[in-house]
Design a protein around this motif. Structure first.
Motif, PDB file in Angstrom:
ATOM      1  N   UNK A   1      30.349 -26.710   5.269  1.00  0.00           N
ATOM      2  CA  UNK A   1      30.156 -25.469   4.513  1.00  0.00           C
ATOM      3  C   UNK A   1      29.012 -24.647   5.102  1.00  0.00           C
ATOM      4  N   UNK A   2      27.906 -25.315   5.391  1.00  0.00           N
ATOM      5  CA  UNK A   2      26.761 -24.580   5.946  1.00  0.00           C
ATOM      6  C   UNK A   2      27.047 -24.092   7.363  1.00  0.00           C
ATOM      7  N   UNK A   3      27.682 -24.951   8.173  1.00  0.00           N
ATOM      8  CA  UNK A   3      28.009 -24.537   9.536  1.00  0.00           C
ATOM      9  C   UNK A   3      28.988 -23.382   9.550  1.00  0.00           C
ATOM     10  N   UNK A   4      29.995 -23.435   8.670  1.00  0.00           N
ATOM     11  CA  UNK A   4      30.961 -22.339   8.579  1.00  0.00           C
ATOM     12  C   UNK A   4      30.269 -21.057   8.146  1.00  0.00           C
ATOM     13  N   UNK A   5      29.327 -21.154   7.204  1.00  0.00           N
ATOM     14  CA  UNK A   5      28.585 -19.971   6.783  1.00  0.00           C
ATOM     15  C   UNK A   5      27.857 -19.313   7.943  1.00  0.00           C
ATOM     16  N   UNK A   6      27.198 -20.131   8.760  1.00  0.00           N
ATOM     17  CA  UNK A   6      26.471 -19.594   9.921  1.00  0.00           C
ATOM     18  C   UNK A   6      27.438 -18.934  10.897  1.00  0.00           C
ATOM     19  N   UNK A   7      28.555 -19.604  11.188  1.00  0.00           N
ATOM     20  CA  UNK A   7      29.516 -19.054  12.145  1.00  0.00           C
ATOM     21  C   UNK A   7      30.106 -17.741  11.640  1.00  0.00           C
ATOM     22  N   UNK A   8      30.437 -17.687  10.352  1.00  0.00           N
ATOM     23  CA  UNK A   8      30.977 -16.448   9.781  1.00  0.00           C
ATOM     24  C   UNK A   8      29.951 -15.329   9.841  1.00  0.00           C
ATOM     25  N   UNK A   9      28.703 -15.635   9.523  1.00  0.00           N
ATOM     26  CA  UNK A   9      27.655 -14.615   9.566  1.00  0.00           C
ATOM     27  C   UNK A   9      27.480 -14.083  10.980  1.00  0.00           C
TER      28      UNK A   9
ATOM     29  N   UNK B   1      30.396 -15.588   4.444  1.00  0.00           N
ATOM     30  CA  UNK B   1      29.309 -16.531   4.732  1.00  0.00           C
ATOM     31  C   UNK B   1      28.542 -16.874   3.460  1.00  0.00           C
ATOM     32  N   UNK B   2      28.230 -15.852   2.667  1.00  0.00           N
ATOM     33  CA  UNK B   2      27.492 -16.079   1.414  1.00  0.00           C
ATOM     34  C   UNK B   2      28.294 -16.980   0.485  1.00  0.00           C
ATOM     35  N   UNK B   3      29.608 -16.792   0.428  1.00  0.00           N
ATOM     36  CA  UNK B   3      30.450 -17.648  -0.422  1.00  0.00           C
ATOM     37  C   UNK B   3      30.332 -19.116  -0.005  1.00  0.00           C
ATOM     38  N   UNK B   4      30.355 -19.375   1.296  1.00  0.00           N
ATOM     39  CA  UNK B   4      30.263 -20.768   1.779  1.00  0.00           C
ATOM     40  C   UNK B   4      28.891 -21.356   1.478  1.00  0.00           C
ATOM     41  N   UNK B   5      27.841 -20.569   1.679  1.00  0.00           N
ATOM     42  CA  UNK B   5      26.502 -21.089   1.408  1.00  0.00           C
ATOM     43  C   UNK B   5      26.302 -21.341  -0.090  1.00  0.00           C
ATOM     44  N   UNK B   6      26.872 -20.487  -0.925  1.00  0.00           N
ATOM     45  CA  UNK B   6      26.769 -20.723  -2.369  1.00  0.00           C
ATOM     46  C   UNK B   6      27.560 -21.970  -2.775  1.00  0.00           C
ATOM     47  N   UNK B   7      28.648 -22.225  -2.079  1.00  0.00           N
ATOM     48  CA  UNK B   7      29.401 -23.457  -2.345  1.00  0.00           C
ATOM     49  C   UNK B   7      28.560 -24.679  -1.978  1.00  0.00           C
ATOM     50  N   UNK B   8      27.816 -24.582  -0.886  1.00  0.00           N
ATOM     51  CA  UNK B   8      26.915 -25.686  -0.495  1.00  0.00           C
ATOM     52  C   UNK B   8      25.843 -25.895  -1.547  1.00  0.00           C
ATOM     53  N   UNK B   9      25.298 -24.789  -2.078  1.00  0.00           N
ATOM     54  CA  UNK B   9      24.319 -24.904  -3.166  1.00  0.00           C
ATOM     55  C   UNK B   9      24.925 -25.615  -4.373  1.00  0.00           C
TER      56      UNK B   9
ATOM     57  N   UNK C   1      34.658 -35.882  12.850  1.00  0.00           N
ATOM     58  CA  UNK C   1      34.471 -35.288  14.177  1.00  0.00           C
ATOM     59  C   UNK C   1      34.743 -33.789  14.171  1.00  0.00           C
ATOM     60  N   UNK C   2      35.525 -33.289  13.195  1.00  0.00           N
ATOM     61  CA  UNK C   2      35.847 -31.862  13.161  1.00  0.00           C
ATOM     62  C   UNK C   2      34.571 -31.033  12.937  1.00  0.00           C
ATOM     63  N   UNK C   3      33.764 -31.469  11.981  1.00  0.00           N
ATOM     64  CA  UNK C   3      32.524 -30.723  11.700  1.00  0.00           C
ATOM     65  C   UNK C   3      31.583 -30.799  12.896  1.00  0.00           C
ATOM     66  N   UNK C   4      31.504 -31.971  13.541  1.00  0.00           N
ATOM     67  CA  UNK C   4      30.617 -32.115  14.703  1.00  0.00           C
ATOM     68  C   UNK C   4      31.068 -31.223  15.858  1.00  0.00           C
ATOM     69  N   UNK C   5      32.384 -31.072  16.038  1.00  0.00           N
ATOM     70  CA  UNK C   5      32.869 -30.174  17.086  1.00  0.00           C
ATOM     71  C   UNK C   5      32.490 -28.734  16.758  1.00  0.00           C
TER      72      UNK C   5
ATOM     73  N   UNK D   1      39.291 -28.623   5.105  1.00  0.00           N
ATOM     74  CA  UNK D   1      40.650 -28.907   4.621  1.00  0.00           C
ATOM     75  C   UNK D   1      40.803 -30.390   4.301  1.00  0.00           C
ATOM     76  N   UNK D   2      40.051 -31.232   5.025  1.00  0.00           N
ATOM     77  CA  UNK D   2      40.080 -32.672   4.769  1.00  0.00           C
ATOM     78  C   UNK D   2      39.169 -33.052   3.609  1.00  0.00           C
ATOM     79  N   UNK D   3      38.010 -32.376   3.522  1.00  0.00           N
ATOM     80  CA  UNK D   3      37.061 -32.696   2.444  1.00  0.00           C
ATOM     81  C   UNK D   3      36.320 -31.424   2.071  1.00  0.00           C
ATOM     82  N   UNK D   4      36.735 -30.809   0.965  1.00  0.00           N
ATOM     83  CA  UNK D   4      36.243 -29.481   0.610  1.00  0.00           C
ATOM     84  C   UNK D   4      34.769 -29.461   0.264  1.00  0.00           C
ATOM     85  N   UNK D   5      34.171 -30.627  -0.045  1.00  0.00           N
ATOM     86  CA  UNK D   5      32.751 -30.671  -0.391  1.00  0.00           C
ATOM     87  C   UNK D   5      31.905 -31.194   0.761  1.00  0.00           C
ATOM     88  N   UNK D   6      32.380 -31.052   1.977  1.00  0.00           N
ATOM     89  CA  UNK D   6      31.602 -31.415   3.163  1.00  0.00           C
ATOM     90  C   UNK D   6      30.513 -30.358   3.340  1.00  0.00           C
ATOM     91  N   UNK D   7      29.296 -30.682   2.888  1.00  0.00           N
ATOM     92  CA  UNK D   7      28.234 -29.663   2.866  1.00  0.00           C
ATOM     93  C   UNK D   7      27.786 -29.247   4.262  1.00  0.00           C
TER      94      UNK D   7
END
Length: 400
Positions: A314-322, A330-338, A279-283, A305-311
């Motif tokens: 990662x993508x949502x955080x990248x968008x919010x940071x950008x 943002x680029x770091x998070x998107x590269x992690x998703x890749x 629910x954290x990612x959905x919020x 923090x609960x699941x570091x490979x939650x893609x």
């Protein structure tokens, strides 16, 4: 190597005109076979796969209207016929037979050893309806021992026989939607799962399959969206603590562009289950859709923090940071998703835009090209103009 078994739907008795004595028996013939396949499977020792048999033709109860329907057989195969069935490579056993679920449970099990062309088991299970679970346990035990195994440890999801019978009808309805089998009234697809939940409010598997079907209706177009909403609301009327129903409704809201409604739903779900990490990612997504990117960042970080490979996070955080001007993060998070295996047009487009703004034009062009390739779009017009401008502005010459 695991032993491979193909499980076919059981046959049902027909009347003199060639119709089933009871239409529900076709449902139970498929459902009992499906249950045994699931009950027997225990990789890496034994894999039991259910054969789904469908065909085009007139549908029962619809005045001969043609559609995609289930194949229902009335007679088990002979040994010779069973040995000539085309099977996937490596399949050793064919399980078929007949079944009846009325005031009693009667299952005739015919297990064929295909390589040896012989009958490995011919066993009849006959018990009162109230002993359905014991009947299925007996069937699984006999089949497993016939192939030299013991049945896996198994806990039935409910001890209420009638709740489970309703659940079997629901599973058959879900399978119909998955296989494209025409359903007379899709709006009633959820009724069996709701009945199972009314009979046993702790029957969580029935709840979760109802919600999965509701999301298939809402997001996959398998049925009318209002029916999906109504099913979730009806589930909450039966069990007000069913927090996943709030999350399913939130997912429907997001799909319809109603981010504020989704936020309220997710808040309600979190009030019931505060530590439910998905629910954290959905919020975070609901807040980002409203342009509240600063608030969204905290929720995406909590999800990671609960699941570091939650893609998705990662993508949502990248968008919010950008959106908050933190392009390098943002680029770091998107590269992690890749690195986690995500390879979508949108992800490469986001990277291309951010890298271009950071002055890394060569890398930006590579990601833009990948984005176009995934969309199967050619390079022309504004794409070529953008690349030419990047080159003139100091980047390396664009590749052709």
């Amino acid at each position: 190597m695991a032993k491979q078994m193909m499980v076919f739907p059981f046959t049902v008795p027909l009347d003199g005109s060639g119709r089933m004595l009871d239409a529900a028996q076709g449902v139970y013939a498929r459902s009992l076979a499906r249950t045994l396949a699931e009950r027997l499977s225990e990789p890496p020792r034994l894999n039991a796969n259910l054969a789904q048999l469908t065909a085009d033709g007139p549908l029962d109860g619809e005045h001969g209207v043609h559609g995609h329907g289930w194949v229902v057989a009335s007679q088990p195969w002979t040994l010779e016929e069973a040995c000539h069935i085309g099977l996937p490579d490596g399949t050793e056993y064919v399980l078929h037979g007949s079944a009846e679920l009325t005031d009693r449970v009667r299952i005739r099990i015919l297990l064929v050893d295909s390589p040896q062309k012989q009958l490995a088991l011919d066993h009849v299970v006959l018990r009162p309806r109230s002993e359905l679970f014991s009947a299925l346990d007996e069937a699984a035990l006999e089949i497993a021992r016939a192939v030299g195994e013991e049945p896996p440890e198994f806990s039935w999801p409910t001890r209420d026989v009638e709740a489970y019978v309703a659940y079997l009808r629901g599973r058959d309805m879900t399978a119909a939607h998955e296989m494209g089998v025409r359903v007379p009234d899709p709006r009633r697809s959820f009724d069996p799962y709701l009945e199972a939940t009314r009979r046993d409010p702790r029957f969580t598997d029935a709840q979760e399959r109802l919600l999965a079907l509701a999301l298939d209706f809402a997001l996959g177009g398998q049925g009318p969206l209002p029916a999906a909403r109504e099913a979730c609301e009806n589930l909450l009327a039966i069990d007000s603590s069913a927090f996943k129903a709030h999350l399913a409704l939130a997912e429907i809201d997001l799909a319809q562009g109603e981010a504020q409604a989704a936020e309220r739903r997710i808040s309600t779900a979190l009030a019931l289950q505060p530590e439910w990490a998905p629910a954290f990612e959905r919020m975070g997504t609901a807040l980002a859709r409203q342009g509240r990117h600063g608030e969204a960042i905290a929720w995406f970080e909590r999800a990671l923090a609960e699941r570091k490979e939650d893609t998705d996070a990662l993508q949502g955080l990248g968008v919010a940071l950008a959106e908050c001007g933190q392009l390098e993060s943002a680029v770091q998070r998107w590269r992690s998703a890749l690195a986690c295996g995500v390879n979508t047009s949108d992800l490469h487009a986001n990277l291309a835009n951010a890298l271009s703004l950071l002055g890394q034009r060569s890398q930006a062009r590579k990601h833009r090209a990948l984005s176009r390739r995934l969309q199967r779009k050619p390079r022309f017009g504004l794409d070529l103009l953008r690349e030419a401008w990047d080159w003139l502005s100091g980047g390396t010459r664009p590749g052709r």
